[in-house]
Write a protein that holds these residues in place. Structure first.
Motif, PDB file in Angstrom:
ATOM      1  N   ALA A 196       0.819  -1.216   0.000  1.00 59.43           N
ATOM      2  CA  ALA A 196       0.000   0.000   0.000  1.00 59.43           C
ATOM      3  C   ALA A 196       0.850   1.262   0.000  1.00 59.43           C
ATOM      4  O   ALA A 196       0.503   2.254  -0.644  1.00 59.43           O
ATOM      5  CB  ALA A 196      -0.944  -0.003   1.199  1.00 59.43           C
ATOM      6  N   GLU A 197       1.988   1.228   0.693  1.00 61.42           N
ATOM      7  CA  GLU A 197       2.837   2.416   0.762  1.00 61.42           C
ATOM      8  C   GLU A 197       3.522   2.721  -0.566  1.00 61.42           C
ATOM      9  O   GLU A 197       3.977   3.839  -0.792  1.00 61.42           O
ATOM     10  CB  GLU A 197       3.882   2.260   1.877  1.00 61.42           C
ATOM     11  N   ASN A 198       3.581   1.736  -1.470  1.00 63.49           N
ATOM     12  CA  ASN A 198       4.214   1.956  -2.769  1.00 63.49           C
ATOM     13  C   ASN A 198       3.224   2.428  -3.830  1.00 63.49           C
ATOM     14  O   ASN A 198       3.606   3.057  -4.803  1.00 63.49           O
ATOM     15  CB  ASN A 198       4.908   0.670  -3.243  1.00 63.49           C
ATOM     16  N   VAL A 199       1.936   2.128  -3.660  1.00 63.45           N
ATOM     17  CA  VAL A 199       0.927   2.474  -4.656  1.00 63.45           C
ATOM     18  C   VAL A 199       0.423   3.891  -4.399  1.00 63.45           C
ATOM     19  O   VAL A 199      -0.168   4.176  -3.364  1.00 63.45           O
ATOM     20  CB  VAL A 199      -0.247   1.472  -4.637  1.00 63.45           C
ATOM     21  N   GLU A 200       0.690   4.766  -5.347  1.00 63.46           N
ATOM     22  CA  GLU A 200       0.251   6.157  -5.218  1.00 63.46           C
ATOM     23  C   GLU A 200      -1.127   6.376  -5.825  1.00 63.46           C
ATOM     24  O   GLU A 200      -1.887   7.209  -5.370  1.00 63.46           O
ATOM     25  CB  GLU A 200       1.285   7.091  -5.862  1.00 63.46           C
ATOM     26  N   GLU A 201      -1.425   5.621  -6.875  1.00 66.18           N
ATOM     27  CA  GLU A 201      -2.716   5.742  -7.555  1.00 66.18           C
ATOM     28  C   GLU A 201      -2.992   4.452  -8.302  1.00 66.18           C
ATOM     29  O   GLU A 201      -2.075   3.816  -8.820  1.00 66.18           O
ATOM     30  CB  GLU A 201      -2.654   6.913  -8.547  1.00 66.18           C
ATOM     31  N   ILE A 202      -4.272   4.055  -8.369  1.00 65.47           N
ATOM     32  CA  ILE A 202      -4.648   2.873  -9.142  1.00 65.47           C
ATOM     33  C   ILE A 202      -6.051   3.087  -9.696  1.00 65.47           C
ATOM     34  O   ILE A 202      -6.907   3.664  -9.025  1.00 65.47           O
ATOM     35  CB  ILE A 202      -4.571   1.581  -8.300  1.00 65.47           C
ATOM     36  N   GLU A 203      -6.234   2.672 -10.941  1.00 64.21           N
ATOM     37  CA  GLU A 203      -7.557   2.758 -11.554  1.00 64.21           C
ATOM     38  C   GLU A 203      -7.704   1.624 -12.556  1.00 64.21           C
ATOM     39  O   GLU A 203      -6.723   1.123 -13.093  1.00 64.21           O
ATOM     40  CB  GLU A 203      -7.774   4.109 -12.229  1.00 64.21           C
ATOM     41  N   GLY A 204      -8.942   1.222 -12.775  1.00 65.95           N
ATOM     42  CA  GLY A 204      -9.226   0.208 -13.773  1.00 65.95           C
ATOM     43  C   GLY A 204      -9.485   0.877 -15.112  1.00 65.95           C
ATOM     44  O   GLY A 204     -10.128   1.922 -15.171  1.00 65.95           O
ATOM     45  N   CYS A 205      -8.962   0.304 -16.167  1.00 65.58           N
ATOM     46  CA  CYS A 205      -9.163   0.853 -17.509  1.00 65.58           C
ATOM     47  C   CYS A 205      -9.383  -0.315 -18.468  1.00 65.58           C
ATOM     48  O   CYS A 205      -8.427  -0.947 -18.902  1.00 65.58           O
ATOM     49  CB  CYS A 205      -7.955   1.686 -17.910  1.00 65.58           C
ATOM     50  N   ILE A 206     -10.608  -0.609 -18.759  1.00 68.39           N
ATOM     51  CA  ILE A 206     -11.052  -1.685 -19.649  1.00 68.39           C
ATOM     52  C   ILE A 206     -10.529  -3.044 -19.165  1.00 68.39           C
ATOM     53  O   ILE A 206     -11.219  -3.738 -18.471  1.00 68.39           O
ATOM     54  CB  ILE A 206     -10.723  -1.404 -21.127  1.00 68.39           C
ATOM     55  N   THR A 207      -9.301  -3.419 -19.532  1.00 65.95           N
ATOM     56  CA  THR A 207      -8.758  -4.719 -19.125  1.00 65.95           C
ATOM     57  C   THR A 207      -7.499  -4.590 -18.274  1.00 65.95           C
ATOM     58  O   THR A 207      -6.847  -5.586 -17.988  1.00 65.95           O
ATOM     59  CB  THR A 207      -8.408  -5.576 -20.359  1.00 65.95           C
ATOM     60  N   ARG A 208      -7.138  -3.364 -17.892  1.00 64.94           N
ATOM     61  CA  ARG A 208      -5.875  -3.158 -17.198  1.00 64.94           C
ATOM     62  C   ARG A 208      -6.040  -2.410 -15.894  1.00 64.94           C
ATOM     63  O   ARG A 208      -6.933  -1.585 -15.741  1.00 64.94           O
ATOM     64  CB  ARG A 208      -4.921  -2.322 -18.073  1.00 64.94           C
ATOM     65  N   LEU A 209      -5.128  -2.689 -14.984  1.00 65.98           N
ATOM     66  CA  LEU A 209      -4.974  -1.868 -13.791  1.00 65.98           C
ATOM     67  C   LEU A 209      -3.874  -0.871 -14.122  1.00 65.98           C
ATOM     68  O   LEU A 209      -2.751  -1.261 -14.430  1.00 65.98           O
ATOM     69  CB  LEU A 209      -4.539  -2.719 -12.594  1.00 65.98           C
ATOM     70  N   ARG A 210      -4.211   0.395 -14.124  1.00 62.29           N
ATOM     71  CA  ARG A 210      -3.216   1.447 -14.362  1.00 62.29           C
ATOM     72  C   ARG A 210      -2.800   1.972 -12.999  1.00 62.29           C
ATOM     73  O   ARG A 210      -3.625   2.441 -12.233  1.00 62.29           O
ATOM     74  CB  ARG A 210      -3.790   2.562 -15.212  1.00 62.29           C
ATOM     75  N   THR A 211      -1.516   1.882 -12.726  1.00 58.33           N
ATOM     76  CA  THR A 211      -1.006   2.183 -11.399  1.00 58.33           C
ATOM     77  C   THR A 211       0.183   3.122 -11.468  1.00 58.33           C
ATOM     78  O   THR A 211       1.026   2.992 -12.354  1.00 58.33           O
ATOM     79  CB  THR A 211      -0.566   0.875 -10.702  1.00 58.33           C
ATOM     80  N   GLU A 212       0.229   4.065 -10.542  1.00 54.33           N
ATOM     81  CA  GLU A 212       1.417   4.892 -10.324  1.00 54.33           C
ATOM     82  C   GLU A 212       2.027   4.418  -9.021  1.00 54.33           C
ATOM     83  O   GLU A 212       1.331   4.326  -8.000  1.00 54.33           O
ATOM     84  CB  GLU A 212       1.051   6.372 -10.215  1.00 54.33           C
ATOM     85  N   VAL A 213       3.317   4.083  -9.058  1.00 50.91           N
ATOM     86  CA  VAL A 213       3.992   3.597  -7.855  1.00 50.91           C
ATOM     87  C   VAL A 213       5.141   4.524  -7.486  1.00 50.91           C
ATOM     88  O   VAL A 213       5.678   5.234  -8.334  1.00 50.91           O
ATOM     89  CB  VAL A 213       4.518   2.155  -8.044  1.00 50.91           C
TER      90      VAL A 213
END
Length: 76
Positions: A14-31
């Motif tokens: 959790a401390e590494n994940v800055e943002e996460i969102e679902g986009c069609i078939t992918r998890l788009r994540t900023e770490v």
């Protein structure tokens, strides 16, 4: 079925994940630190692919991406 807690752990926690969102078939994540992302673990959890570009990580999980992202957001 994907386990959101295991995916979150493979993304470096959790401390590494800055943002996460679902986009069609992918998890788009900023770490914060992409070196903490365990691509092999993500694939063993059922991800079809993992793309890392700088701090952006995309995990291909299929059509349940939105639900998984929401579940992970609840854990953050």
């Amino acid at each position: 079925m994907f386990n959101p807690q295991e995916i979150l752990a493979a993304l470096g926690g959790a401390e590494n994940v800055e943002e996460i969102e679902g986009c069609i078939t992918r998890l788009r994540t900023e770490v914060a630190d992409s070196s903490l992302v365990d691509q092999a673990a993500l694939k063993s959890l059922g991800a079809h692919g993992v793309m890392v570009s700088g701090s952006a990580v995309q995990v291909v999980v299929g059509p349940e991406a939105e639900t998984i992202a929401e579940d992970i957001q609840d854990l953050l």
